[in-house]
Each structure stands twice: as C-alpha cells, then as structure tokens.
Design an enzyme around this catalytic site. Structure first.
Site: not given
Ligand SMILES: *Cc1c(COP(=O)(O)O)cnc(C)c1O
Length: 369
Positions: A35, A130, A262, A310
């Site tokens: 993802k 969640r 800065y 930056m």
């Molecule tokens: C992002 C995610 C993972 C992976 O989590 P990590 O901590 O990066 O290993 C696994 N399961 C679900 C449902 C996720 O959203």
C-alpha cells in the site's frame, strides 16, 4: 547536471527481508503489503524484489491495476475493501480479493452482478476499533456473506493494535479465536511486528501461528524495525530497501561563535568544517531533525548541525577531514557496515520509519540497483 540527490531501491534487500519474514512463519503464505505505493518505494520498483510473495496486499484500486499490469496473476487483496459499489466491478474484472469490514460492503455485494464468486476476507474488530465487525456482530456478518451467491470462499482476519509493544496481542487473539473457533476458512492476523515478535516457535503466543494461513508483513520487508527503539533492524536481520543519498555542494570553515543556518540554531564552539548537503525537507528529510541526527559522509559516521532547510542541510565534517564538495552523504539506508538506519532518523524526528519512507518527495530521482 541534475541536483545531486538520489534514492536507491535495493531488490536484494527486499528479497532478503521478505524471506526473513517467511522463515519466521514457515507454514503461512505471505502477503507482501505494498500500500501507499509500496511504502514510498514505488510498486513497479519493488515488484521484482517481492515477487516471491504469495500475494500483494494494498488498498488503492489503481495500485491493484498496476500490480496486474506488471503481469501478476496471483492473489491481490484490498485491505480496506471497496469504497463504493462500482469498485466491485473492478474486483470482478481483475480478480481482486477484498476485505469486508462493514454491513454496507455486504449490501453492495448483494446487489453486485458477477459470474465468478468473490473471495472475501471478513474483518473483525478485535479491539483496535478501526475497521471490522465487533465480535458480537461477526458471526451474523459471516452468515450473511455465506448466503450470497456473489461470495465464494470467506477468510477471517483481524489486525493488532499493539503487536510492537508491551501490551502485545494475547487479548485480541483470545477474542478472535473465541469468535471464530468453529468457522471454516483461512485466517490472517499478523503484521510485521506480530510476525517478528510473536510468531517464532518459541514466540509469545502459539495461537498466532495457528491463526496464520497468511501473514501480512509490510514495514519489515522494507528493512525497518516495527518495534524500534526496543529492537533495531539489524537485530531482526533486516536490511534497508531504500537508500537516500546526496552530495556535499559547499563547505564552510567556521570560527568559534559562528552560527549555521536559519535561526542560528547551531553555534560553533570551536573552529570546524561544515558540509552543505543537497537534501532538505522538500525532499522528504524531516525538518524537525535536530543537531546530532546521524548521517554518513564518505562512509564515516557524523551528524547534522543546525536546522534542516527546504533544499539543504548541514553536517559536521570533523570526523572526515578530507571530505569536501562532491563527497557522498547517506541520509538513511546504505549497505553492509555503512548504514544509517531510517529508524534512527525517524526517532530523531519523533516519528517512525514508515512515515519517512512514505514521504520521500516526488522531486527526488529514484533508481533501482
Ligand atoms: C499496513 C497493514 C499491514 C502491514 O503492517 P506493517 O506494520 O507495515 O507490517 C498489515 N495488515 C493491514 C491490515 C495493514 O493495513
């Protein structure tokens, strides 16, 4: 010449890290979690390194399309399921498996016209609050899905809130197991932290292995420790999958009392040489990293000084007196002994490795080694 900054993706490290997770869960199939554009690494760039996985898990539909475009015919799982009814058409067309976490998604499935029944992962909210059905509602959701001709195999999943810390996974595991005990179907519960910390034969919770037909490592594949600073990536045998490097583009010789950058946030207490590096917060390097954040210059450990701006940041060249314009600076990543753990930079910034890799800026050129 382009501005001297570069991110390098390391397929060998991805391969190694994924294999490491797979070895800890020898009886499980592995979802490579890609993802957020493979945690900022780029789906197309990580694909070769992660293709030993049994499937790819992600949540944007266009990312699923991109994985299919790469030629992947195996499983793809949408971790948040569909967002609207017409997303189901893409699931049918691309053969995507999808999470079902709420009644509305079941309603959409009930209206969906498909010849091929969908494989779904029914998500339980076992305590994280969640996504997912509460335990009391879970079995009713399972029965509803089971009665739909649009649905084929139903798998069971949940997600841990505390696999990386002292609270652990036992309470959520107990809820998950009590609720699903006599339900058929494959199970998937563990992210990276659960896989690394709780899965080993001698792990804290033997129930996890039993509930892991599939594990879901994300961050570990990219070479960051989910439980830093308790453990670092080296402890888990993980290697950085991304190196962010840049070059020194200017050098300043400071006298005692001179300041840098800065806000004059750094004041030299002695004569020192400072390197100005072509990397700033517009590249994704956190502005909040204070003086003392680790970097390597020509392979030698040193530190940032003063505020990150930056397009530039400044480092102490003291430990490497012959460094100068053109010297290579590793901001995070690296290989062998020459590594700046992304988790150490993240910690200096008060965040986690996940956020840094995901926030690599668009303007940084990326190569695959
Ligand atoms: C992002 C995610 C993972 C992976 O989590 P990590 O901590 O990066 O290993 C696994 N399961 C679900 C449902 C996720 O959203």
């Amino acid at each position: 010449m382009p501005r001297p900054i570069l991110a390098t993706i390391h397929p060998d490290a991805l391969r190694h890290n994924l294999a490491r997770c797979a070895r800890l869960a020898p009886d499980a199939k592995v979802w490579a979690v890609v993802k957020a554009n493979a945690y900022g690494h780029g789906i197309e760039r990580v694909f070769e390194g992660l293709r030993a996985a049994d499937g790819f898990a992600l949540l944007d539909l266009d990312e699923a399309q991109r994985v299919r475009d790469l030629g992947w015919r195996g499983p793809i799982l949408l971790l948040e399921g569909v967002f609207e009814a017409r997303d189901l058409e893409l699931c049918s067309r691309l053969g995507l498996w999808h999470t079902v976490h709420c009644d509305e998604q079941i309603d959409m499935l009930a209206m969906h016209k498909t010849h091929v029944p969908h494989r779904v992962f029914l998500k339980m909210n076992s305590g994280m609050n969640r996504l997912g059905f509460r335990p009391q509602a879970y079995r009713a959701a399972w029965s509803r899905l089971d009665a739909l001709p649009q649905v084929g195999e139903i798998s069971l999943m949940t997600h841990f809130s505390d696999a990386d810390g002292p609270i652990g996974v036992a309470a959520q595991m107990a809820v998950f197991q009590a609720t699903t005990e006599d339900l058929p179907g494959e199970r998937s519960v563990g992210n990276s932290a659960a896989t690394l910390r709780h899965m080993e034969p001698a792990g804290t919770d033997p129930g996890i292995a039993a509930a892991s037909d599939w594990v879901r490592p994300g961050i570990a594949s990219y070479g960051s420790a989910p439980d830093h600073p308790e453990h670092d990536a080296a402890h888990w045998g993980l290697r950085p999958a991304m190196t962010l490097s840049a070059r020194v583009i200017a050098v300043q010789a400071l006298q005692p009392g001179d300041t840098v950058g800065y806000g004059s946030a750094f004041v030299a207490d002695r004569a020192m040489r400072i390197g100005v590096v072509a990397c700033g917060y517009a590249d994704g390097y956190p502005r909040v990293c204070p003086t003392g954040t680790p970097v390597l210059v020509d392979g030698v450990p040193t530190r940032t000084v003063g505020r990150v701006s930056m397009d530039m940041l400044t480092i102490d060249l003291g430990p490497k007196p012959d460094a100068g314009i053109g010297s290579q600076v590793i901001l995070w990543g690296g290989s062998g002994d020459a590594v700046v753990p992304i988790d150490a930079v993240a910690r200096a910034a008060g965040t986690v490795g996940y956020e840094l890799m995901c926030a690599l800026a668009q303007r940084v050129p990326v190569t695959v080694d």
